[in-house]
Design a protein around this motif. Structure first.
Motif: not given
Length: 88
Positions: A71-84
């Protein structure tokens, strides 16, 4: 927990904790009954994320649902993160 994660993000962005009082009783009352104040320079996406993480009810808090941390990783604020995985 996710509440602490939200508090850390808030403090890193603003320089102050989301709830601050010098009197402990006032601090606890503020945490349990008030919402954080949002500085003008905090984006709408960030406010959305922090509102989710700082939700008072732990069962309704972002990251505490069935999808967990996704839920957190898919939040729009984290959209710049391409490779968790690269962040590990």
């Amino acid at each position: 927990d996710w509440w602490s994660f939200g508090s850390i993000i808030y403090e890193m962005l603003t320089g102050t904790p989301p709830f601050y009082e010098t009197d402990r009783e006032k601090l606890f009352k503020s945490i349990s009954s008030q919402d954080p104040e949002w500085p003008k320079d905090v984006s709408a996406e960030c406010i959305s994320l922090l509102n989710g993480l700082l939700t008072k009810d732990p069962h309704a808090r972002l990251g505490c649902g069935e999808a967990g941390s996704d839920e957190i990783r898919s939040h729009p604020w984290f959209s710049p993160v391409e490779d968790w995985e690269a962040l590990k």
